[in-house]
Design an enzyme around this catalytic site. Structure first.
Site, PDB file in Angstrom:
ATOM      1  N   GLU A  44      62.355 -25.321  72.365  1.00 42.47           N
ATOM      2  CA  GLU A  44      61.148 -26.122  72.556  1.00 42.47           C
ATOM      3  C   GLU A  44      61.568 -27.506  73.006  1.00 42.47           C
ATOM      4  O   GLU A  44      62.683 -27.943  72.735  1.00 42.47           O
ATOM      5  CB  GLU A  44      60.359 -26.276  71.247  1.00 42.47           C
ATOM      6  CG  GLU A  44      59.736 -25.032  70.697  1.00 42.47           C
ATOM      7  CD  GLU A  44      58.961 -25.320  69.413  1.00 42.47           C
ATOM      8  OE1 GLU A  44      57.953 -26.055  69.485  1.00 42.47           O
ATOM      9  OE2 GLU A  44      59.399 -24.830  68.363  1.00 42.47           O
ATOM     10  N   GLY A  85      71.196 -32.685  75.083  1.00 45.83           N
ATOM     11  CA  GLY A  85      72.610 -32.984  75.288  1.00 45.83           C
ATOM     12  C   GLY A  85      73.467 -31.743  75.227  1.00 45.83           C
ATOM     13  O   GLY A  85      72.990 -30.644  74.945  1.00 45.83           O
TER      14      GLY A  85
END
Length: 135
Positions: A103, A36
């Protein structure tokens, strides 16, 4: 004091796994979160959700219903209002981190709370019946 920033996040569940990214910079750096970020000027919420998903994981999805709202007010950054949406993937493949994600990975729902999550995320996911427990 500045007005709150409008942000979105993508809650992606596939095969009893939740898509998480480890923040590489910015608020909650080093913690795990759902993909997000900020809504850009003139951008529709659904567009922002799928853009952030693509930028942070390389995955393509379709923005679905609003899951809930998370408000972030702390010393780490500006006041943010995050509108979290359910996202359906076009194809469930392995994510590749990009943009500000260090990651990206699929995490079994039962293991989500074993990760160092961004502040408020465990409670949000539990309150919205995404995960069963937060301990």
């Amino acid at each position: 004091m500045a007005a709150p920033e409008l942000c979105v996040s993508a809650v992606v569940i596939d095969d009893e796994r939740l898509l998480l990214v480890r923040r590489g910079r910015g608020r909650a750096q080093g913690t795990w979160a759902v993909p997000g970020g900020r809504v850009e000027p003139g951008e529709l919420l659904a567009e922002a959700v799928v853009r952030e998903l693509r930028q942070e994981t390389g995955l393509e999805g379709v923005c679905g219903e609003l899951l809930g709202v998370l408000e972030l007010v702390d010393d780490e950054g500006p006041h943010q209002v995050v509108l979290s949406h359910v996202v359906t993937l076009m194809e469930a493949i392995e994510p590749a981190p990009g943009d500000d994600a260090a990651e990206a990975r699929w995490v079994p729902l039962a293991d989500v709370c074993d990760y160092r999550l961004a502040p408020g995320l465990a409670e949000f996911l539990h309150d919205h019946q995404v995960i069963a427990t937060i301990t």
